[in-house]
Design a protein around this motif. Structure first.
Motif, PDB file in Angstrom:
ATOM      1  N   VAL A   1      -1.222 -39.712  28.001  1.00  0.00           N
ATOM      2  CA  VAL A   1      -0.646 -41.037  27.748  1.00  0.00           C
ATOM      3  C   VAL A   1       0.868 -40.910  27.557  1.00  0.00           C
ATOM      4  N   LEU A   2       1.311 -39.873  26.868  1.00  0.00           N
ATOM      5  CA  LEU A   2       2.750 -39.651  26.704  1.00  0.00           C
ATOM      6  C   LEU A   2       3.412 -39.449  28.062  1.00  0.00           C
ATOM      7  N   GLY A   3       2.734 -38.712  28.957  1.00  0.00           N
ATOM      8  CA  GLY A   3       3.252 -38.522  30.309  1.00  0.00           C
ATOM      9  C   GLY A   3       3.372 -39.846  31.044  1.00  0.00           C
ATOM     10  N   ALA A   4       2.334 -40.684  30.932  1.00  0.00           N
ATOM     11  CA  ALA A   4       2.337 -41.981  31.615  1.00  0.00           C
ATOM     12  C   ALA A   4       3.461 -42.862  31.091  1.00  0.00           C
ATOM     13  N   LEU A   5       3.662 -42.878  29.773  1.00  0.00           N
ATOM     14  CA  LEU A   5       4.732 -43.695  29.198  1.00  0.00           C
ATOM     15  C   LEU A   5       6.095 -43.167  29.642  1.00  0.00           C
ATOM     16  N   GLY A   6       6.213 -41.851  29.741  1.00  0.00           N
ATOM     17  CA  GLY A   6       7.456 -41.255  30.244  1.00  0.00           C
ATOM     18  C   GLY A   6       7.764 -41.750  31.642  1.00  0.00           C
ATOM     19  N   ALA A   7       6.725 -41.794  32.481  1.00  0.00           N
ATOM     20  CA  ALA A   7       6.925 -42.265  33.853  1.00  0.00           C
ATOM     21  C   ALA A   7       7.376 -43.723  33.865  1.00  0.00           C
ATOM     22  N   VAL A   8       6.805 -44.530  32.984  1.00  0.00           N
ATOM     23  CA  VAL A   8       7.186 -45.948  32.933  1.00  0.00           C
ATOM     24  C   VAL A   8       8.677 -46.079  32.626  1.00  0.00           C
TER      25      VAL A   8
ATOM     26  N   LEU B   1      -3.957 -26.085  26.067  1.00  0.00           N
ATOM     27  CA  LEU B   1      -4.527 -26.547  27.339  1.00  0.00           C
ATOM     28  C   LEU B   1      -3.498 -26.333  28.433  1.00  0.00           C
ATOM     29  N   LEU B   2      -3.838 -25.499  29.395  1.00  0.00           N
ATOM     30  CA  LEU B   2      -2.881 -25.145  30.435  1.00  0.00           C
ATOM     31  C   LEU B   2      -2.904 -26.226  31.519  1.00  0.00           C
ATOM     32  N   ASN B   3      -2.140 -27.288  31.281  1.00  0.00           N
ATOM     33  CA  ASN B   3      -2.114 -28.413  32.215  1.00  0.00           C
ATOM     34  C   ASN B   3      -0.967 -28.241  33.203  1.00  0.00           C
ATOM     35  N   PHE B   4      -1.313 -27.986  34.450  1.00  0.00           N
ATOM     36  CA  PHE B   4      -0.282 -27.838  35.482  1.00  0.00           C
ATOM     37  C   PHE B   4      -0.160 -29.117  36.296  1.00  0.00           C
ATOM     38  N   GLY B   5      -0.695 -30.210  35.771  1.00  0.00           N
ATOM     39  CA  GLY B   5      -0.654 -31.452  36.530  1.00  0.00           C
ATOM     40  C   GLY B   5      -0.090 -32.597  35.712  1.00  0.00           C
ATOM     41  N   GLN B   6       0.867 -32.304  34.828  1.00  0.00           N
ATOM     42  CA  GLN B   6       1.439 -33.385  34.038  1.00  0.00           C
ATOM     43  C   GLN B   6       2.083 -34.425  34.955  1.00  0.00           C
ATOM     44  N   ALA B   7       2.608 -33.989  36.102  1.00  0.00           N
ATOM     45  CA  ALA B   7       3.171 -34.936  37.076  1.00  0.00           C
ATOM     46  C   ALA B   7       2.107 -35.934  37.525  1.00  0.00           C
ATOM     47  N   GLY B   8       0.859 -35.481  37.570  1.00  0.00           N
ATOM     48  CA  GLY B   8      -0.237 -36.367  37.953  1.00  0.00           C
ATOM     49  C   GLY B   8      -0.432 -37.477  36.930  1.00  0.00           C
ATOM     50  N   PHE B   9      -0.366 -37.112  35.647  1.00  0.00           N
ATOM     51  CA  PHE B   9      -0.469 -38.135  34.598  1.00  0.00           C
ATOM     52  C   PHE B   9       0.688 -39.123  34.710  1.00  0.00           C
ATOM     53  N   MET B  10       1.903 -38.592  34.983  1.00  0.00           N
ATOM     54  CA  MET B  10       3.066 -39.468  35.141  1.00  0.00           C
ATOM     55  C   MET B  10       2.859 -40.417  36.313  1.00  0.00           C
ATOM     56  N   SER B  11       2.395 -39.842  37.400  1.00  0.00           N
ATOM     57  CA  SER B  11       2.191 -40.622  38.614  1.00  0.00           C
ATOM     58  C   SER B  11       1.163 -41.731  38.392  1.00  0.00           C
ATOM     59  N   VAL B  12       0.040 -41.387  37.762  1.00  0.00           N
ATOM     60  CA  VAL B  12      -1.001 -42.394  37.495  1.00  0.00           C
ATOM     61  C   VAL B  12      -0.448 -43.495  36.592  1.00  0.00           C
TER      62      VAL B  12
END
Lengths: 332, 324
Positions: B213-220, B37-48
């Motif tokens: 979810v991994l992105g979100a936890l990383g942001a936390v 899956l070509l996700n170019f918005g992982q920063a968005g998951f982190m941000s959310v």
């Protein structure tokens, strides 16, 4: 299943195992025991009608060949039946159950599994992983159960054993740990077929299984396909290789311009004028490697060509001798 | 000359920023490396994830665990919003939608109308209070100078690496299970997987959610010791994450983690070295040029890596023999 009742309430000689159809042979003829019945299936791309099938029945536990010229709509029809494409209209039932509008993965789960004209091996998975993926009802394919290996380890072992048995049959067992990408084109065809069989299908649909496969491998593939029938499966395949169609098919369906134009036993269909015109061509059984063959074809194309050929032959004593020999042989 | 930058750079080995990027990169590896899956918005998951965590912690006074759950729920919702319209389409569409969605989130949280809620462009401070309240480590300074950690620094580092260990093992286990096999199969050819009776759409959605979810936890983890800044979740962050997974190996579990460590240590080291070279007039650069120059170096290093070791540091060499 409904197949039992379907066979008893029609007045045919059920003891005659060779009898596939009921009534007069022709496009859309009724079958004694159909596994798949399609009605008025159409698919258009813009103004171009790719598929327009009024009625067709696929006989159970038989090998049916779907032939026709390029662009006849064979692969599109395949895609429609297996849920990979949506028709503009039409209905079809598989084993008595309605199948139109059912998504592709559910079609496969019901026991109707297909292969592709352009082989789809999963390149960066090992041959064994490709095979295991084909197994159905895997407990470990649920994301939550996947985290607990003890729930699916036994099933995985059983699937692996089954895969080894199939790989052995297809002579791929020595390649089991290689990436599928490292296999040759023919081996990938074999792998794709073996993988499809992992799901214990009832109806196997093969899209050009022989394309790009060498003659020796073709022989073993033919054996495998005949083996499927012996195991009680139904096979429907698209193929251009007439030799293969004649050798293994029990029944032949001919498509042209999206329609079913002829149906029948292989030996009969090949003599059908409509089939010869639409698909085989007038000289389909002529050997172009011989001079008599070339002359016969040239006659049809252009009379001048025949003269040119004859001049060429008479100018060269060796060729003249060859032609005389060939004509002698055909007379005998 | 001042060489304290060297131990400080190696401090990046353990820093919460490294942990945060390691987790987010692991999520991106689930998306891109395993699932295709070509996700170019992982920063968005982190941000959310970061905003759900910080808002619930600071504005609503949620306890830590509840805020953590909120961050996860936020990522799941975001994954559904992105995935429902795009996962049935070709891979390219997901990349377009994700890159746009990440930017939409970044701009939306900065609008003045909702600033009382999101903190506007200043972001949110103090989301770590509930987390620090759980800290069992007695106050004091730990470590050897110049690498000194306060009790709360140590607490987040321990919890962060614990999370990396647990989640890394989870992803590793998933990827060697039949579930992971389906995900990898989808990466190779989703029609083939569909023809074998697997619900490809559902699997892609699950992979999108897991990685998100991994992105979100990383942001936390990344925001707890500092603060939540909307500008930290721009497209640059996503490209850092892609750099990290290409560096470490996109189809491995350890790759994104090792990649994150190397990335931040090297970035910090190169900054220190450049700074010495510039302040001592050894290279003809101004201090203003110094910042961008190190990213040029990172870019060149990444190009060399992709050319000479496309599988990354931990990836299998033979995978690249067949790359198309």
């Amino acid at each position: 299943m409904s197949d039992q009742s379907a066979t008893t309430d029609v007045n045919v000689n059920v003891n005659d195992a060779k009898q596939i159809y009921i009534g007069d042979v022709g496009p859309g003829v009724k079958k004694r025991d159909p596994i798949l019945i399609a009605d008025s299936v159409t698919r258009t791309f813009g103004g171009n009608t790719a598929v327009n099938v009024e009625h067709v029945e696929i006989p159970r536990n038989m090998i049916t060949a779907l032939i026709g010229p390029n662009g006849a709509g064979k692969t599109t029809f395949f895609n429609l039946l297996t849920g990979f494409d949506k028709p503009n209209s039409g209905n079809w039932t598989y084993d008595g159950q309605k199948l139109a509008g059912v998504p592709a993965f559910k079609v496969a789960r019901r026991g109707m599994v297909r292969t592709f004209q352009l082989t789809k091996s999963l390149a960066l998975l090992s041959v064994m992983e490709n095979m295991r993926l084909g197994a159905t009802k895997q407990k470990g394919e649920n994301i939550f159960r996947a985290m607990l290996p003890f729930l699916w380890r036994d099933q995985e072992k059983a699937n692996t054993a089954k895969a080894m048995e199939l790989l052995g049959r297809f002579k791929l067992d020595t390649k089991k740990d290689d990436y599928a990408a490292s296999l040759s084109g023919g081996q990938r065809k074999l792998l794709e077929m073996a993988r499809a069989l992992m799901s214990d299908p009832d109806l196997v649909m093969l899209d050009e299984p022989m394309a790009g496969v060498n003659p020796a491998l073709t022989q073993s593939l033919l054996g495998h396909i005949l083996g499927l029938k012996d195991q009680g499966m139904t096979v429907l395949f698209v193929e251009h290789d007439m030799h293969m169609v004649q050798t293994i098919a029990d029944w032949v369906i001919v498509m042209a311009e999206g329609k079913i134009v002829a149906e029948g036993y292989p030996s009969v269909v090949m003599q059908d004028q409509a089939v010869i015109d639409a698909y085989l061509g007038a000289h389909h059984d002529v050997d172009l490697g011989t001079l008599t063959g070339q002359l016969a074809v040239a006659e049809d194309i252009d009379p001048h060509l025949v003269e040119e050929l004859r001049e060429e032959v008479s100018a060269d004593p060796e060729l003249a001798e060859e032609l005389a020999e060939e004509q002698n042989r055909t007379e005998q | 000359m001042d060489f304290t930058f060297i131990p400080l750079a190696f401090g990046q080995l353990l820093s919460p920023q490294t942990i945060g990027f390691a987790l987010a990169a692991l999520g991106l590896a689930v998306h891109f490396g395993f699932g295709g899956l070509l996700n170019f918005g992982q920063a968005g998951f982190m941000s959310v994830g970061g905003y759900f965590f910080a808002i619930t912690a600071v504005k609503f006074g949620f306890p830590f665990w509840l805020s953590l759950v909120a961050a996860i729920i936020g990522a799941v919702i975001f994954a559904f919003i992105l995935g429902i319209p795009t996962l049935r389409l070709r891979a390219d569409y997901l990349s377009i939608v994700t890159i746009a969605a990440a930017e939409i989130v970044r701009y939306t949280v900065q609008t003045p109308q909702i600033a009382p809620f999101t903190g506007g462009s200043d972001g949110i401070n103090g989301s770590s209070a509930a987390f620090d309240a759980l800290n069992p480590i007695p106050p004091g300074r730990y470590g050897i100078a110049p690498l000194l950690y306060s009790a709360s620094d140590l607490w987040i580092i321990i919890c962060g690496w614990g999370a990396v260990l647990v989640l890394g093992l989870l992803v590793w286990q998933l990827m060697r299970s039949p579930w992971g096999r389906v995900i990898k199969g989808i990466r190779e050819d989703e029609d083939a997987v569909r023809s074998l009776g697997k619900n490809v759409y559902a699997y892609k959605m699950q992979a999108l959610i897991l990685g998100g979810v991994l992105g979100a936890l990383g942001a936390v983890v990344a925001i707890i010791p500092t603060s939540l800044q909307p500008e930290n979740f721009g497209t640059q962050t996503t490209f850092f994450l892609f750099t990290i997974i290409l560096l470490g190996g996109a189809t491995t579990v350890l790759g994104p983690i090792i990649g994150s460590i190397i990335f931040w240590v090297v970035l910090s080291l190169s900054d220190g070295i450049l700074s010495i070279l510039v302040t001592n007039h050894i290279v003809p650069l101004s201090t203003v040029q110094q910042g961008p120059i190190r990213f040029i170096i990172v870019g060149v290093a990444l190009m060399l890596l992709v050319i000479f070791r496309p599988q990354g540091i931990l990836g299998k060499k033979r995978e690249t023999y067949f790359s198309v």
